[in-house]
Enzyme design. Structure first.
Site, mmCIF file in Angstrom:
data_model
loop_
_atom_site.group_PDB
_atom_site.id
_atom_site.type_symbol
_atom_site.label_atom_id
_atom_site.label_comp_id
_atom_site.label_asym_id
_atom_site.label_seq_id
_atom_site.Cartn_x
_atom_site.Cartn_y
_atom_site.Cartn_z
ATOM 1 N N HIS A 1 0.871 -1.182 0.031
ATOM 2 C CA HIS A 1 0.173 -0.119 -0.105
ATOM 3 C C HIS A 1 0.864 1.300 -0.004
ATOM 4 O O HIS A 1 0.262 2.371 -0.037
ATOM 5 C CB HIS A 1 -0.855 0.149 1.045
ATOM 6 N N ASP B 1 -2.388 1.658 -5.131
ATOM 7 C CA ASP B 1 -3.566 2.110 -4.317
ATOM 8 C C ASP B 1 -4.699 1.026 -4.667
ATOM 9 O O ASP B 1 -4.378 0.149 -5.609
ATOM 10 C CB ASP B 1 -3.902 3.554 -5.145
#
Length: 447
Positions: free
Chosen positions: A417, A421
């Site tokens: 992350h 995304d």
């Protein structure tokens, strides 16, 4: 009197002859054959099997032993012609890079070994040669570096040594270099003193017994498990996020059934995994940010040109993650052949180092064991991984709201992350899903 003199002369000749032979034996050097640097930061290996024993005569390129690092299985071959005088490690013992594996008494005549000794005696003392390198027949006079045995092979085969590229230390020409030059040995599987082999057959396991342990057993952490400890420790420093999806694979089941016999004619075992991998590769063309790695300082994300898709495999030695190179250039049959090769090598714990490095994206087929959903852990420095569940026959609604039986799989994605995304991961998953639900679209794009 005459007889006594003759007897004395005979005795002196016998002693002289004995002294001469003793002197010849003294000129046969014993060298330590050390474990060469295998690369990839490997510092030590486990000795899995010896192919020689003390007293055996070996030649250059003969197999000495098989070792297992935390990254690959490697077969070590000899650089020398000679006799094995000592083994330094037991089976399952640990050997460190730079340490001696065996002592070898080098073969060669007095003349062959005596010449460097005479030259050395006329000059200042020189540092001893690094153990593990073959005796040189020349130094800095412009001639190539090679042992007398190698020169003999070259002469017998009318090979000019200056035309041969040496792979030994400081360009020294080894026996295998000459053989490769003659085309008698494949150059793809040989590098210096280590040969990656996948021909050794492990014995078939017998019937398993599940009796309770009578006492605690301490099991050393070795081989692939050591690598996974390091890798997973680093992996869990990464902030993961997950994304799950369900896919109707009715069309895939049908097309795989149609192709199965066709594949069998070509000696290809066709599972669903080649379709999953090819669909991922096609989807990665649209989302190159997922076929990527991060640098050590997290300053760059490197989008990889090659789709070297890793396949998490359960082996007798533990979890191992080899990869199939250039999936974007391979057909489904070619990918299937690579999977079969890696599976067979994994069963024997003979996966080569070249199959374990350079991965760019990972898939894990947990459905082969029986799972549906999973939370896969990213394989750093990669940025994404998927875990595919088993195919289940489940009730679903069709477009007319009728309940039908459908073949369904679940997939669990995890991504880094910090650099990926959720929207990108979802769009990639949708494209992958489209190819599996419409395999004709996937086949249409094959080159």
């Amino acid at each position: 009197m005459m007889a006594a003199r003759l007897l004395g002369t005979s005795s002196k000749l016998a002693k002289l002859n004995m002294h001469f032979h003793t002197a010849r034996v003294a000129f046969l050097p014993i060298v330590q054959f050390k474990l060469s640097d295998i690369g990839e930061g490997i510092a030590e290996v486990q000795v899995k099997e010896w192919y020689v024993k003390e007293g055996d005569t070996i030649s250059q390129f003969d197999k000495v032993c098989e070792v297992q690092s935390d990254k690959a299985a490697v077969t070590i071959s000899s650089r020398y012609d000679g006799v094995v005088r000592k083994l330094y490690h037991d089976v399952d013992g640990m050997a460190r890079v730079g340490q001696a594996l065996i002592d070898v008494e080098i073969e060669g005549s007095v003349q062959e070994e005596e010449q460097p000794k005479k030259e050395a005696s006329k000059s200042t003392p020189q540092p001893s040669k690094e153990a593990g390198s073959a005796p040189e027949s020349t130094q800095s006079d412009g001639k190539v570096l090679a042992t007398p045995a190698v020169r003999r092979i070259a002469i017998e085969n009318k090979v000019k040594l200056s035309d041969v590229r040496g792979s030994g230390r400081e360009g020294r020409i080894l026996k295998e270099d000459v053989l490769k030059f003659l085309g008698q040995v494949s150059a793809d599987h040989v590098s210096g003193s280590t040969n990656i082999r996948t021909t050794h057959q492990a014995p078939s396991p017998g019937a398993k017994s599940y009796e309770p342990l009578k006492e605690d057993v301490s099991v050393p952490i070795r081989g692939y498990t050591r690598a996974m400890i390091k890798t997973m420790t680093e992996a869990l420093k990464i902030p993961h996020f997950g994304y799950n999806e369900e896919i109707n694979v009715d069309a895939l089941v049908k097309i795989r059934g149609e192709m199965k016999d066709f594949a069998k004619e070509r000696h290809v075992k066709l599972s669903y995994m080649p379709f999953f991998i090819k669909a991922a590769s096609l989807a990665l063309l649209e989302f190159p940010g997922l076929n990527a790695t991060t640098d050590d300082k997290l300053e760059h994300v490197i989008h990889k040109a090659s789709h070297n898709i890793c396949l998490a495999m359960d082996t007798p030695g533990g979890l191992v993650v080899p990869n199939i190179k250039n999936c974007e250039q391979r057909s489904i049959f070619e990918i299937a052949q690579e999977i079969n090769r890696l599976m067979e090598a994994g069963k024997r714990q003979q996966i080569g180092r070249e199959d374990l490095v350079g991965g760019t994206f990972t898939l894990s087929n947990i459905g082969a064991i029986g799972g549906t959903y999973a939370s896969p852990v990213i394989f750093p420095p990669q940025v994404a991984i998927g875990a595919i569940g088993k195919i289940e026959r489940l009730p679903r609604f069709d477009r007319h709201d009728n309940v039908i039986a459908a073949n369904v799989i679940k997939v669990s994605w995890c991504a880094d992350h910090r650099v990926v995304d959720g929207a990108t991961m979802a769009r990639f998953s949708n494209r992958w899903k489209f190819y599996l639900e419409h395999p004709s679209a996937m086949l249409a794009q094959l080159k």
